[in-house]
Enzyme design. Structure first.
Site, PDB file in Angstrom:
ATOM      1  N   HIS A  51       1.145  -1.435  -0.305  1.00 57.77           N
ATOM      2  CA  HIS A  51      -0.027  -0.197   0.197  1.00 57.77           C
ATOM      3  C   HIS A  51       1.098   1.165  -0.180  1.00 57.77           C
ATOM      4  O   HIS A  51       0.245   2.317   0.134  1.00 57.77           O
ATOM      5  CB  HIS A  51      -1.293   0.007   1.287  1.00 57.77           C
ATOM      6  N   CYS A  70       3.707   7.984  17.107  1.00 59.66           N
ATOM      7  CA  CYS A  70       4.106   7.233  17.717  1.00 59.66           C
ATOM      8  C   CYS A  70       2.257   5.782  17.378  1.00 59.66           C
ATOM      9  O   CYS A  70       3.686   4.369  17.035  1.00 59.66           O
ATOM     10  CB  CYS A  70       4.062   7.518  19.007  1.00 59.66           C
TER      11      CYS A  70
HETATM   12  N1  PLP Z   1       7.731  -0.229   7.422  1.00 59.79           N
HETATM   13  C1  PLP Z   1       8.032   0.876   7.274  1.00 59.79           C
HETATM   14  C2  PLP Z   1       8.793   2.228   7.836  1.00 59.79           C
HETATM   15  C3  PLP Z   1       6.359   1.909   7.317  1.00 59.79           C
HETATM   16  O1  PLP Z   1       6.493   3.142   6.828  1.00 59.79           O
HETATM   17  C4  PLP Z   1       5.297   1.219   7.436  1.00 59.79           C
HETATM   18  C5  PLP Z   1       4.188   1.899   7.401  1.00 59.79           C
HETATM   19  O2  PLP Z   1       3.595   2.849   7.873  1.00 59.79           O
HETATM   20  C6  PLP Z   1       5.311  -0.534   8.118  1.00 59.79           C
HETATM   21  C7  PLP Z   1       6.199  -0.830   8.037  1.00 59.79           C
HETATM   22  C8  PLP Z   1       4.142  -1.328   8.570  1.00 59.79           C
HETATM   23  O3  PLP Z   1       2.969  -1.637   6.813  1.00 59.79           O
HETATM   24  P1  PLP Z   1       2.871  -1.797   6.923  1.00 59.79           P
HETATM   25  O4  PLP Z   1       1.252  -0.870   7.030  1.00 59.79           O
HETATM   26  O5  PLP Z   1       2.348  -2.674   5.116  1.00 59.79           O
HETATM   27  O6  PLP Z   1       1.997  -3.373   7.871  1.00 59.79           O
END
Ligand code: PLP
Length: 386
Positions: free
Chosen positions: A202, A325
């Site tokens: 996404h 956060c």
């Molecule tokens: N890692 C980073 C750097 C992110 O920006 C996000 C989502 O904001 C995630 C992990 C988590 O991904 P997901 O929303 O697909 O679980």
């Protein structure tokens, strides 16, 4: 009701129409379970394998190295717990940067609570990890290290190639969260010696609820979900075919259109940075050059970010608070703290993130609204501004 101008593409990107069209048959009629023997099952399996190929190609991996997950969070969790659990019993130390997304940070804290020793690696004022400090923090009992490819809040791009190379020399698995970087930064796991890489659909105009963990051939990762043994035993659970097909199409388009998208969103990003920092008491956070093509992260002195976000929303502009956060908690994130900023500064931080669908007119309109809102908020709350 959505704000007409969407400038929060780092939080999530709108679903690309072409991705939606690719998913539609799997939402509507196609019903096969990819593990079933009949034709409908085989069709679903074929669609999944085609999608896996596109996801692999986006990062230069081979399809067998891609484990499909429910998103970036699961991919990060699988990497951390999977690497920790597969490490020999005498390796119970890990190096994790202080600016990781909560999906890595909270997983590392859980490992810490379970007896793992974590070295929390600091960053400089721009949010950058120092390669020498990183190297010095590795030990003989280090099970893995984790430093994200690019930061979701301030957009700083880490020296991933160098860090992964340092780990490879010492045969220490290196995990990189590439959720924000994939599709924006050229990424080839053949060149960058990362062991595992987290991806999410996404953030690249695909659906929510789909992601992947790249696992380099030969790297040991233990499963965290147990059941039917799908995804090579690493991720049990019946596959979400429509979402996976959407991820595949989003990854294919991201690879094809990366240069064009990055140039477009980068141009708009630079206009926002130039315009916004002309307003007195507004400054840019993150690295001036090594930053994601879509990221603007600002501190607005004398203004509470939440009020600014809500006021801009009322005027039709969707932007993000700069200190994430949790989705609802009123707490500054550790990222700005690690960069040496105070809690008060963190509460005055705003993230504006451009995307392939934004226009110059939208950016010009945003800059006018931004300056007007700041003036109004400072008038309303003159004590804060002093
Ligand atoms: N890692 C980073 C750097 C992110 O920006 C996000 C989502 O904001 C995630 C992990 C988590 O991904 P997901 O929303 O697909 O679980």
């Amino acid at each position: 009701m959505n704000s007409p101008v969407y400038l929060d593409n780092a939080a999530t990107t709108p679903l690309d129409e072409r991705v939606f069209d690719a998913m539609l048959p799997y939402l509507r009629g196609a019903r096969g379970n990819p593990s079933s023997l009949h034709g409908a099952g085989a069709d679903a399996r074929e669609a999944i394998e085609a999608a896996r190929g596109h996801v692999a190609a986006m990062v230069g991996a081979s399809p067998e190295e891609i484990i499909l997950t429910s998103g970036g969070t699961e991919a990060d969790n699988l990497a951390l717990f999977g690497l920790a659990r597969s490490a020999p019993p005498d390796k119970c130390h890990a190096v994790v940067s202080k600016v990781e997304h909560a999906a890595v940070r909270e997983a590392a804290k859980r490992l810490e609570a379970d007896g793992f020793e974590i070295t929390w690696l600091g960053v400089d004022e721009y949010g950058m990890v120092d390669a020498r400090e990183f190297s010095a923090s590795l030990r003989d009992d280090t099970a893995f290290a984790a430093v994200m490819w690019a930061n979701n809040e301030v957009g700083t791009i880490q020296p991933t190639m160098e860090l992964a190379g340092i780990c490879a020399e010492r045969s220490i698995p290196f995990h990189s969260d590439a959720v924000q970087a994939a599709g924006r930064v050229g990424m080839d796991v053949g060149e960058s010696l990362v062991s595992t890489l987290a991806l999410s659909a996404h953030k690249v105009y695909g659906p929510t609820g789909a992601g992947a963990l790249y696992v380099r051939e030969g790297v040991e990762v233990s499963p965290i979900l147990f059941g039917g043994g799908q995804e090579n035993g690493l991720r049990s659970g019946t596959e979400n075919v429509a979402a996976i097909v959407g991820f595949g199409e989003a990854a294919r388009l991201a690879r094809e259109e990366m240069a064009e998208r990055a140039a477009h969103e980068g141009e708009l990003r630079d206009l926002i940075i130039a315009g916004a920092t002309e307003v007195p008491g507004v400054r840019l956070n993150g690295h001036p050059e090594r930053r994601l093509s879509n990221n603007v992260h600002l501190t607005v002195d004398g203004v509470e970010a939440e009020s600014l976000v809500l006021m801009l929303d009322a005027l039709g502009y969707a932007v993000g608070k700069g200190s994430a956060c949790s989705s609802s908690g009123h707490k500054a994130s550790p990222v700005l703290e690690a960069m040496g900023q105070s809690e008060a500064e963190a509460f005055s931080a705003l993230r504006v993130s451009t995307g392939k669908e934004n226009t110059l007119e939208e950016v010009e309109g945003f800059l006018g609204a931004f300056a007007g809102c700041i003036e109004r908020l400072r008038e309303l709350s003159p004590i804060q501004a002093s």
